[in-house]
Design a protein around this motif. Structure first.
Motif, PDB file in Angstrom:
ATOM      1  N   THR A 155      -7.418   9.641 -11.578  1.00  0.00           N
ATOM      2  CA  THR A 155      -6.089  10.020 -11.096  1.00  0.00           C
ATOM      3  C   THR A 155      -5.174   8.816 -11.121  1.00  0.00           C
ATOM      4  O   THR A 155      -5.594   7.715 -10.775  1.00  0.00           O
ATOM      5  CB  THR A 155      -6.195  10.542  -9.648  1.00  0.00           C
ATOM      6  OG1 THR A 155      -7.161  11.570  -9.595  1.00  0.00           O
ATOM      7  CG2 THR A 155      -4.869  11.075  -9.159  1.00  0.00           C
ATOM      8  N   SER A 156      -3.920   9.022 -11.514  1.00  0.00           N
ATOM      9  CA  SER A 156      -3.024   7.865 -11.538  1.00  0.00           C
ATOM     10  C   SER A 156      -2.514   7.588 -10.128  1.00  0.00           C
ATOM     11  O   SER A 156      -2.403   8.487  -9.293  1.00  0.00           O
ATOM     12  CB  SER A 156      -1.864   8.114 -12.494  1.00  0.00           C
ATOM     13  OG  SER A 156      -0.874   8.868 -11.857  1.00  0.00           O
ATOM     14  N   TYR A 157      -2.228   6.332  -9.898  1.00  0.00           N
ATOM     15  CA  TYR A 157      -1.740   5.894  -8.586  1.00  0.00           C
ATOM     16  C   TYR A 157      -0.428   6.580  -8.242  1.00  0.00           C
ATOM     17  O   TYR A 157      -0.174   6.926  -7.095  1.00  0.00           O
ATOM     18  CB  TYR A 157      -1.574   4.378  -8.636  1.00  0.00           C
ATOM     19  CG  TYR A 157      -1.159   3.733  -7.338  1.00  0.00           C
ATOM     20  CD1 TYR A 157      -1.989   3.781  -6.229  1.00  0.00           C
ATOM     21  CD2 TYR A 157       0.045   3.053  -7.235  1.00  0.00           C
ATOM     22  CE1 TYR A 157      -1.616   3.178  -5.047  1.00  0.00           C
ATOM     23  CE2 TYR A 157       0.425   2.441  -6.057  1.00  0.00           C
ATOM     24  CZ  TYR A 157      -0.416   2.510  -4.964  1.00  0.00           C
ATOM     25  OH  TYR A 157      -0.033   1.910  -3.798  1.00  0.00           O
ATOM     26  N   LYS A 158       0.377   6.813  -9.272  1.00  0.00           N
ATOM     27  CA  LYS A 158       1.674   7.446  -9.046  1.00  0.00           C
ATOM     28  C   LYS A 158       1.507   8.839  -8.444  1.00  0.00           C
ATOM     29  O   LYS A 158       2.153   9.197  -7.461  1.00  0.00           O
ATOM     30  CB  LYS A 158       2.430   7.525 -10.373  1.00  0.00           C
ATOM     31  CG  LYS A 158       3.830   8.013 -10.233  1.00  0.00           C
ATOM     32  CD  LYS A 158       4.507   8.153 -11.587  1.00  0.00           C
ATOM     33  CE  LYS A 158       5.946   8.574 -11.401  1.00  0.00           C
ATOM     34  NZ  LYS A 158       6.610   8.805 -12.677  1.00  0.00           N
TER      35      LYS A 158
END
Lengths: 194, 157
Positions: free
Chosen positions: A131-134
């Motif tokens: 999962t991306s941090y954003k």
């Protein structure tokens, strides 16, 4: 005929005032690189990872899952991030008393009276290692936003003002007892989607 | 008829120097305010994500920063492009976080140690895998108060 004139000296006594004004201006304007952030408390480390013995009823848990493609699942539906806030509010709202909503219990608070609050409602946030941090921050932001909105609605209803304008006692009751930030984070899974 | 002009030899007026100390003080204060001590040069690319429900980070002396992101261009040849953790002025591994937190703690008084916050300045493209490793390391050393540093804005998505 050249009449030579003496230029009067410039009065320098007000220079100090001018420089003080400048100093104050810079003091006000300069930001020291103020940082803003979402403040969270991590759960303490458990020496023995014990299986959670409390079998919490499914309706008391809202599972929010973000996968490695940053797709969001709330409960059992694929959801867009823009609807997460509304869904979280719907889940936590103490005025929703139907069977499908989390269990409530009546509690008496000083100066407020009887309020039926959520017994053990919990958002379980799960994410993947990919999962991306954003996306993760967006989800955290929406969850926090939902709880803050509910707190404000409660305060408007009972105290007639927003939570930031309430007394410290009122703030404590609302943010610790009535609408606590109940977000539990599971260890991320390493799921490969082929 | 009034006499307007005096017949006096020209003298350049002296510049008033009485306010010079004020100006110097002003400059000193200005630099005192803007300079922050021990500012680590950020060696990773950082485009912070945006969030709206943020709180201001209080008590900056009790905040330790961890920067996470892919190294900036000039370090590409040495460190590659995969996201790295930067502690103080060096690229470090997840295992070094324990030492970093311990050394940050040792500089603070005992009363302040419980109020310490770890600020995670992370690029928005970083994957959560490395973040959860960092969080695990922080939990292991008991640095439980964290703050995800974001930019403040209303248009989150």
């Amino acid at each position: 005929m050249a009449n030579i004139k003496k230029t009067p000296g410039i009065n320098g006594s007000s220079m100090a005032d001018v420089s003080f004004i400048l100093l104050i201006f810079f003091l006000m304007v300069t930001t020291m690189g103020t940082d803003y952030g979402l403040i969270r408390q991590l759960p303490p480390m458990q020496e023995k990872p014990e299986e959670n013995p409390i079998d919490i009823n499914k309706k008391n848990i809202l599972v929010v899952n973000v996968n490695q493609r940053d797709e969001l699942m709330v409960g059992s539906d694929l959801t867009d991030i823009s609807r997460l806030r509304e869904k979280t509010k719907d889940f936590f709202n103490i005025n929703n008393k139907g069977v499908e909503y989390p269990d409530k219990k009546d509690t008496v608070f000083a100066n407020i009276g009887n309020v039926s609050i959520n017994k053990s409602a919990l958002v379980s946030l799960q994410n993947d290692r990919g999962t991306s941090y954003k996306a993760y921050i967006q989800v955290q932001n929406e969850l926090a936003g939902a709880v803050i909105e509910l707190r404000n609605e409660f305060c408007m209803q009972y105290f007639g003002r927003k939570i930031d304008d309430c007394t410290q006692d009122q703030q404590d009751i609302v943010s610790k007892k009535i609408y606590p930030m109940s977000i539990s984070e599971a260890e991320p899974k390493n799921v490969q989607i082929k | 008829m009034a006499k307007f002009k005096k017949d006096v030899a020209s003298e350049t007026p002296e510049i008033a120097t009485t306010s010079l100390p004020d100006i110097i003080f002003m400059l000193i204060f200005f630099f005192m305010v803007t300079t922050s001590m021990r500012q680590a040069t950020v060696m990773v690319e950082q485009k912070l994500p945006m969030a709206s429900e943020v709180k201001k980070l209080e008590n900056k002396s009790l905040v330790s920063y961890i920067h996470i992101g892919s190294p900036i261009r000039q370090y590409h040849s040495t460190y590659g492009t995969a996201p790295r953790i930067q502690l103080n002025d060096k690229f470090q591994m997840v295992q070094d976080i324990a030492d970093f937190i311990a050394s940050e703690r040792s500089t603070k008084s005992e009363a302040d140690q419980s109020k310490m916050t770890t600020a995670l300045k992370t690029d928005e493209k970083v994957k959560m895998g490395i973040m959860s490793d960092v969080k695990m390391a922080l939990r292991r050393v008991g640095a439980l108060k964290i703050s995800y540093i974001t930019t403040k804005g209303d248009k989150v998505f």
